[in-house]
Design a protein around this motif. Structure first.
Motif, PDB file in Angstrom:
ATOM      1  N   GLU A 166      -4.626 -14.085  20.182  1.00  0.00           N
ATOM      2  CA  GLU A 166      -5.705 -15.063  20.183  1.00  0.00           C
ATOM      3  C   GLU A 166      -7.008 -14.423  19.716  1.00  0.00           C
ATOM      4  OE1 GLU A 166      -5.309 -18.221  20.610  1.00  0.00           O
ATOM      5  OE2 GLU A 166      -3.168 -17.962  21.038  1.00  0.00           O
ATOM      6  N   TYR A 167      -7.759 -15.165  18.920  1.00  0.00           N
ATOM      7  CA  TYR A 167      -9.036 -14.698  18.394  1.00  0.00           C
ATOM      8  C   TYR A 167     -10.084 -15.793  18.566  1.00  0.00           C
ATOM      9  CZ  TYR A 167      -6.878 -10.607  16.298  1.00  0.00           C
ATOM     10  OH  TYR A 167      -6.214  -9.416  16.125  1.00  0.00           O
ATOM     11  N   VAL A 168     -11.326 -15.390  18.433  1.00  0.00           N
ATOM     12  CA  VAL A 168     -12.413 -16.361  18.369  1.00  0.00           C
ATOM     13  C   VAL A 168     -12.521 -16.788  16.915  1.00  0.00           C
ATOM     14  CG1 VAL A 168     -14.879 -16.758  18.698  1.00  0.00           C
ATOM     15  CG2 VAL A 168     -13.622 -15.286  20.308  1.00  0.00           C
ATOM     16  N   TRP A 169     -12.253 -18.077  16.659  1.00  0.00           N
ATOM     17  CA  TRP A 169     -12.228 -18.562  15.292  1.00  0.00           C
ATOM     18  C   TRP A 169     -13.582 -19.125  14.874  1.00  0.00           C
ATOM     19  CZ3 TRP A 169      -8.007 -16.586  13.585  1.00  0.00           C
ATOM     20  CH2 TRP A 169      -6.862 -16.542  14.377  1.00  0.00           C
ATOM     21  N   LEU A 170     -13.812 -19.175  13.582  1.00  0.00           N
ATOM     22  CA  LEU A 170     -15.025 -19.783  13.065  1.00  0.00           C
ATOM     23  C   LEU A 170     -15.015 -21.278  13.379  1.00  0.00           C
ATOM     24  CD1 LEU A 170     -15.094 -18.127   9.504  1.00  0.00           C
ATOM     25  CD2 LEU A 170     -16.308 -17.356  11.565  1.00  0.00           C
ATOM     26  N   PRO A 171     -16.130 -21.844  13.821  1.00  0.00           N
ATOM     27  CA  PRO A 171     -16.168 -23.293  14.078  1.00  0.00           C
ATOM     28  C   PRO A 171     -15.808 -24.075  12.821  1.00  0.00           C
ATOM     29  CG  PRO A 171     -18.117 -22.207  14.982  1.00  0.00           C
ATOM     30  CD  PRO A 171     -17.411 -21.186  14.146  1.00  0.00           C
ATOM     31  N   ARG A 172     -14.937 -25.050  12.958  1.00  0.00           N
ATOM     32  CA  ARG A 172     -14.449 -25.779  11.788  1.00  0.00           C
ATOM     33  C   ARG A 172     -15.576 -26.492  11.042  1.00  0.00           C
ATOM     34  NH1 ARG A 172      -9.040 -26.008  11.131  1.00  0.00           N
ATOM     35  NH2 ARG A 172      -7.699 -25.462  12.902  1.00  0.00           N
ATOM     36  N   GLU A 173     -16.580 -26.956  11.777  1.00  0.00           N
ATOM     37  CA  GLU A 173     -17.668 -27.661  11.099  1.00  0.00           C
ATOM     38  C   GLU A 173     -18.513 -26.728  10.236  1.00  0.00           C
ATOM     39  OE1 GLU A 173     -19.100 -26.733  15.350  1.00  0.00           O
ATOM     40  OE2 GLU A 173     -17.254 -27.374  14.346  1.00  0.00           O
ATOM     41  N   ASN A 174     -18.396 -25.418  10.468  1.00  0.00           N
ATOM     42  CA  ASN A 174     -19.148 -24.457   9.668  1.00  0.00           C
ATOM     43  C   ASN A 174     -18.409 -24.024   8.403  1.00  0.00           C
ATOM     44  OD1 ASN A 174     -21.074 -24.552  11.627  1.00  0.00           O
ATOM     45  ND2 ASN A 174     -20.694 -22.515  12.466  1.00  0.00           N
ATOM     46  N   VAL A 175     -17.113 -24.282   8.346  1.00  0.00           N
ATOM     47  CA  VAL A 175     -16.323 -23.849   7.193  1.00  0.00           C
ATOM     48  C   VAL A 175     -16.740 -24.642   5.959  1.00  0.00           C
ATOM     49  CG1 VAL A 175     -13.993 -23.734   6.217  1.00  0.00           C
ATOM     50  CG2 VAL A 175     -14.394 -23.085   8.605  1.00  0.00           C
ATOM     51  N   LEU A 176     -16.966 -23.935   4.876  1.00  0.00           N
ATOM     52  CA  LEU A 176     -17.446 -24.566   3.650  1.00  0.00           C
ATOM     53  C   LEU A 176     -16.390 -25.483   3.033  1.00  0.00           C
ATOM     54  CD1 LEU A 176     -19.123 -21.488   1.911  1.00  0.00           C
ATOM     55  CD2 LEU A 176     -20.229 -23.215   3.329  1.00  0.00           C
ATOM     56  N   SER A 177     -16.849 -26.573   2.457  1.00  0.00           N
ATOM     57  CA  SER A 177     -15.953 -27.414   1.662  1.00  0.00           C
ATOM     58  C   SER A 177     -15.674 -26.719   0.341  1.00  0.00           C
ATOM     59  CB  SER A 177     -16.611 -28.771   1.388  1.00  0.00           C
ATOM     60  OG  SER A 177     -17.717 -28.614   0.498  1.00  0.00           O
ATOM     61  N   PHE A 178     -14.652 -27.170  -0.372  1.00  0.00           N
ATOM     62  CA  PHE A 178     -14.358 -26.595  -1.684  1.00  0.00           C
ATOM     63  C   PHE A 178     -15.531 -26.798  -2.650  1.00  0.00           C
ATOM     64  CE2 PHE A 178      -9.459 -27.012  -1.171  1.00  0.00           C
ATOM     65  CZ  PHE A 178      -9.465 -25.857  -0.400  1.00  0.00           C
ATOM     66  N   GLU A 179     -16.201 -27.940  -2.543  1.00  0.00           N
ATOM     67  CA  GLU A 179     -17.346 -28.183  -3.420  1.00  0.00           C
ATOM     68  C   GLU A 179     -18.480 -27.201  -3.120  1.00  0.00           C
ATOM     69  OE1 GLU A 179     -14.708 -31.554  -3.675  1.00  0.00           O
ATOM     70  OE2 GLU A 179     -15.569 -30.517  -1.925  1.00  0.00           O
ATOM     71  N   GLU A 180     -18.669 -26.875  -1.849  1.00  0.00           N
ATOM     72  CA  GLU A 180     -19.697 -25.887  -1.494  1.00  0.00           C
ATOM     73  C   GLU A 180     -19.314 -24.498  -2.000  1.00  0.00           C
ATOM     74  OE1 GLU A 180     -21.646 -27.690   2.586  1.00  0.00           O
ATOM     75  OE2 GLU A 180     -19.661 -26.762   2.705  1.00  0.00           O
ATOM     76  N   MET A 181     -18.040 -24.169  -1.917  1.00  0.00           N
ATOM     77  CA  MET A 181     -17.587 -22.886  -2.444  1.00  0.00           C
ATOM     78  C   MET A 181     -17.784 -22.820  -3.956  1.00  0.00           C
ATOM     79  SD  MET A 181     -14.147 -22.127  -0.199  1.00  0.00           S
ATOM     80  CE  MET A 181     -14.273 -21.867   1.577  1.00  0.00           C
ATOM     81  N   GLN A 182     -17.482 -23.923  -4.630  1.00  0.00           N
ATOM     82  CA  GLN A 182     -17.707 -23.973  -6.076  1.00  0.00           C
ATOM     83  C   GLN A 182     -19.182 -23.757  -6.388  1.00  0.00           C
ATOM     84  OE1 GLN A 182     -17.688 -27.876  -7.706  1.00  0.00           O
ATOM     85  NE2 GLN A 182     -17.205 -27.221  -9.804  1.00  0.00           N
ATOM     86  N   GLN A 183     -20.051 -24.377  -5.616  1.00  0.00           N
ATOM     87  CA  GLN A 183     -21.482 -24.267  -5.851  1.00  0.00           C
ATOM     88  C   GLN A 183     -21.945 -22.827  -5.661  1.00  0.00           C
ATOM     89  OE1 GLN A 183     -23.601 -27.143  -3.549  1.00  0.00           O
ATOM     90  NE2 GLN A 183     -25.489 -26.978  -4.752  1.00  0.00           N
ATOM     91  N   LEU A 184     -21.511 -22.190  -4.571  1.00  0.00           N
ATOM     92  CA  LEU A 184     -21.893 -20.795  -4.337  1.00  0.00           C
ATOM     93  C   LEU A 184     -21.359 -19.886  -5.433  1.00  0.00           C
ATOM     94  CD1 LEU A 184     -21.558 -20.109  -0.496  1.00  0.00           C
ATOM     95  CD2 LEU A 184     -23.639 -20.193  -1.880  1.00  0.00           C
ATOM     96  N   ALA A 185     -20.100 -20.083  -5.810  1.00  0.00           N
ATOM     97  CA  ALA A 185     -19.517 -19.251  -6.867  1.00  0.00           C
ATOM     98  C   ALA A 185     -20.318 -19.389  -8.158  1.00  0.00           C
ATOM     99  CB  ALA A 185     -18.057 -19.630  -7.099  1.00  0.00           C
ATOM    100  N   GLY A 186     -20.834 -20.573  -8.424  1.00  0.00           N
ATOM    101  CA  GLY A 186     -21.653 -20.766  -9.610  1.00  0.00           C
ATOM    102  C   GLY A 186     -22.927 -19.951  -9.571  1.00  0.00           C
TER     103      GLY A 186
END
Length: 354
Positions: A44-64
């Protein structure tokens, strides 16, 4: 498509050691379906809150924004990235930016056979599968999961789909799989793959790392030379972490000697976690939050300025600093205490993509 994906790239940025920003490791999830002893030894681990996980569109934006500053290679990591639903859609989004010339995937292979066709059709360029042993019972011992057959099925699916350049990553651990080096190379030959032996690294803190368990580059080469005969070192390729070698029959393999021979001087990689924390070094204890300004509507110029300033101030030489502790006998201490890891899940390997 973000504004950053349509404009011309800005001049490439370099850090305080004149290292360019070229490669981005993008973690799409911190979750994993294995519990490997050298990475995620606890159940068991402490996981990142799901609401904080980036959407694919946000990842695309950052990668840009990173591409604006020189990044042309993106590696999708986790945790286990194939746990993120519809990952092929992210590949398609990233490839809308023509400056990104290579998208690679590192996976444990369990879900690969089910998704490989979609990834191929989306335009993914390369696949790397983690494979630390060819013995099912050892696999179970290492991962605490009975999934060896699915990993092999995943490896077989790569070539059948049409991918070339398959790599197999093996963490070489003295006393565990040091008797399988030849077997792994022969296995890779069968699938037209290249093995990369990775020295066991002292990152995170939950694992049971010790210097005595590190199978060094020198030890790997000695063992393989005894079996195959003279081995030739191949010229370096860009800032790739693996040192590549050739056997007498032309077979190539790599060694990533991060523990005994750090390559900090040429490291051009940085890491963004699934919730948008940016780390300049695998060993870094502090990162920069890119999610908050992104979601607050920061302008492209502001986001680029944040990334530029962060990279230009980069001094990290984490692997070299860890190695320097050997002289004082301090290296066998855990890098980060388990209590601290539970308070901040970003500090573990499974959150920042290894």
């Amino acid at each position: 498509m973000s504004e950053s994906t349509v404009g011309a790239s800005l001049p490439m940025v370099v850090d305080t050691h004149h290292r360019p920003l070229r490669s981005l490791r993008l973690s799409v999830t911190d979750r994993c379906n294995l519990r490997c002893q050298y990475c995620m030894p606890e159940e068991e681990y402490v996981w990142l809150p799901r609401e904080n996980v980036l959407s694919f569109e946000e990842m695309q934006q950052l990668a840009g924004y990173f591409a604006d500053l020189g990044v042309d290679k993106v590696r999708l990591t986790g945790g286990e990235p194939l746990l993120r639903r519809d990952l092929s859609r992210l590949v398609r989004l990233l490839l809308q930016d023509r400056r990104i010339t290579e998208i690679a995937l590192t996976t444990n292979g369990i879900l690969l056979a089910d998704q490989i066709q979609d990834l191929y059709e989306a335009g993914l360029h390369r696949v790397t599968v983690s494979l630390d042993t060819l013995r099912p019972e050892r696999f179970r011992q290492l991962t605490r999961r009975d999934e060896f057959a699915r990993v092999i099925e995943g490896i077989e699916s790569v070539g059948k789909t049409g991918f070339t350049g398959l790599k197999l990553d093996t963490v070489a651990i003295r006393g565990f799989n040091d008797d399988e080096l030849v077997g792994l190379i022969e296995f890779a030959k069968h699938y037209r793959a290249e093995v990369r032996f990775i020295e066991y690294m002292d990152v995170g803190g939950a694992n049971d790392w010790s210097l005595a368990k590190v199978l060094s580059r020198a030890a790997i080469l000695e063992q393989l030379t005894q079996h195959y005969g003279p081995i030739v070192a191949l010229p370096a390729r860009d800032a790739a972490p693996a040192q590549r070698f050739q056997l007498p029959d032309g077979t190539t393999f790599g060694i990533i000697p991060s523990t005994t021979t750090p390559f900090c001087a040429t490291c051009d990689r940085s890491r963004v976690t699934a919730d948008g924390m940016w780390y300049l070094c695998l060993y870094a204890s502090n990162g920069q939050d890119l999610r908050q300004p992104l979601r607050a509507g920061a302008s492209p110029d502001h986001m680029r300025a944040l990334i530029r300033a962060g990279w230009e101030a980069r001094r990290d030489r984490g692997a070299e600093e860890r190695k320097s502790l050997e002289r004082s006998g301090l290296r066998n201490g855990k890098l980060i205490g388990i209590d601290q890891l539970r308070e901040d899940p970003h500090l573990e390997m499974h959150a920042r993509g290894g």
